[in-house]
Scaffold this active site. Structure first.
Site: not given
Ligand code: ADP
Length: 448
Positions: A116, A158, A208, A275, A290, A292, A295
């Protein structure tokens, strides 16, 4: 073009890939676990090879067994579907070492976009909007505190290698930042073997929205517009649609173009999804890429007329994309409901068991992607999605009505499914007005 491919997956996506391959004149080989020995999709494959017992760690995640099956069956390529090994760069690399085409990106592109921190850097370079935050892995807590003070709390910690929501911490003040960073680093190290973490602005009440992109090995990349996946529970998407309702098409076009620029720069071939979260002003901030098939790809297929799975196979065989960006037009509106075998009144508890009745809906603009049928026994080993109901209408209002009717027609017995909840959502004023955020469904469920 390939003459024979192996499908390293199961259920509806295995069937979806069989259908695409068949139309391209390609034979299919399915691998399966003993829990799926009577999986209905296996009948449509040219060959089926058992690779182990029910637990995925003993079958669908066993790279050695899948590669052995591929060699025995003498295939040219492997389609990983989604989940399981689909985003495992090591698997893609082993396929390459064994001279088997991986139907997806190169291991290098996958690893880069899957990190990331590296992905966010690439996004900045190609003007894909990202959340403000640290630009590299956190080394010194003081530096992180400085960044957090600049962007303002709340922030989210994260993991660079994160997935499935692990290694994330929401932090509301500097006092909490220190312990959040070290615990996230430890969790990420244990879960992913990579303890790098970073911080970014945390956005509450977001929507989203994601952009579907396609790239080839000749330096071409295009986007297929967007999908809205705001109706979620615990980060699990339940309803998806395309186009996203109520967004500014000009902003969308700029972001979609930047997303295709990014995957072109990453030398990405195959299908990917970029995303984003959207704030109240309709501004986009990238979450992740992502690498790939998703769904929810059918809603994009319904509004663009492009078969994404067939395109993935073609570009992996070395063909150039057959479309230019200007050829891609949005037509009407599509909605998908993921039909899960879950009891929504009991915490979405999975409902394995045998289906006695399975009557899918039909009519104009109705598509059902499923491996389920009457007599099918849902094994307890895998995720509970048993199919997807997709409708296409001239506009969103028609699509919602069509979905409501199709959900009414859909009869699945004796197990509980998500259908009654999705049917209710088709009458929900927030869903109808697209006045929602990623937590609206959870708030609604709490109220009931
Ligand atoms: P993973 O790869 O673990 O799924 P993501 O980066 O897609 O991680 O984040 C997962 C979820 O966490 C997102 O769908 C969102 O709901 C929440 N999220 C991630 N980053 C943020 C952010 N900067 N602000 C608000 N929500 C976040």
């Amino acid at each position: 073009m390939f003459s024979r491919i192996l499908i390293a997956n199961r259920g509806e996506i295995a069937l979806r890939i069989i259908r695409a391959a068949r139309e391209l004149g390609i034979e299919t080989v399915c691998v399966y676990s003993t829990a799926d020995a009577d999986g209905p999709w296996l009948k449509y494959a040219d060959e089926a090879i058992c690779i182990g017992p029910g637990p995925a760690t003993e079958s669908y995640l066993r790279i050695d067994r899948i590669i052995s099956a591929a060699e025995v069956a003498n295939v040219d390529a492997i389609h990983p579907g989604y989940g399981f090994l689909a985003e495992n760069a090591h698997f893609a690399e082993i396929c390459r070492d064994c001279h088997i085409e991986f139907i997806g990106p190169s291991p290098e592109a996958m690893a880069m976009l899957g990190d990331k921190i590296a992905c966010k850097k690439m996004a900045r370079d190609t003007k894909v909007p990202v959340f403000p935050g640290s630009e590299s892995a956190i080394e010194e807590i003081e530096d992180a505190a400085k960044v957090a003070a600049e962007i303002g709390y709340p922030v989210i910690v994260k993991a660079a290698a994160g997935g499935g929501g692990r290694g994330m911490r929401i932090v509301h003040n500097e006092g909490a930042l220190r312990s959040a960073i070290s615990s996230a680093q430890q969790e990420a190290q244990a879960a992913f073997g990579n303890g790098a973490v970073y911080i970014e602005k945390f956005l509450e009440n977001a929507r989203h929205v994601e952009i579907q992109v396609l790239g080839d090995r000749h330096g071409n990349a295009i986007h297929l517009f967007e999908r809205d996946c705001t109706t979620q529970r615990r980060h699990q998407k339940l309803i998806e649609e395309s186009p996203a309702p109520g967004i500014d098409p000009k902003k969308r076009d700029v972001v979609a173009k930047s997303a295709s620029d990014m995957i072109r720069k990453a030398k990405y071939s195959g299908a990917a999804t970029v995303e984003f979260l959207l704030d109240g002003k309709g501004d986009f901030y990238m979450l992740e890429v992502n690498t790939r098939i998703q769904v929810e790809h059918p809603v994009t297929e319904m509004v663009t007329g492009i078969d994404i799975v067939k395109e993935m196979i073609r570009v992996s065989a070395g063909e150039p994309l057959r479309f230019k960006q200007r050829d891609i037009k949005l037509n009407g509106h599509a909605i998908e409901c993921r039909i899960n075998a879950e009891d929504t009144e009991r915490g979405f508890m999975p409902q394995p068991g045998t289906l006695t009745t399975f009557v899918p809906p039909g009519g104009p603009g109705v598509r059902v992607d499923t491996h389920a049928r009457a007599g099918y026994r849902i094994p307890p080993n895998y995720d509970s999605m048993i199919g997807k109901l997709i409708v296409h209408g001239a506009d969103r209002t028609e699509a919602i009505r069509r979905m409501a009717g199709a959900l009414d027609e859909f009869i699945i017995e004796p197990i509980k499914t998500t259908i009654p909840l999705q049917r209710k959502l088709m009458d929900n004023p927030n869903f109808i007005k697209a006045d929602f955020d990623i937590h609206y469904l959870e708030r609604l469920l709490k109220k009931e």
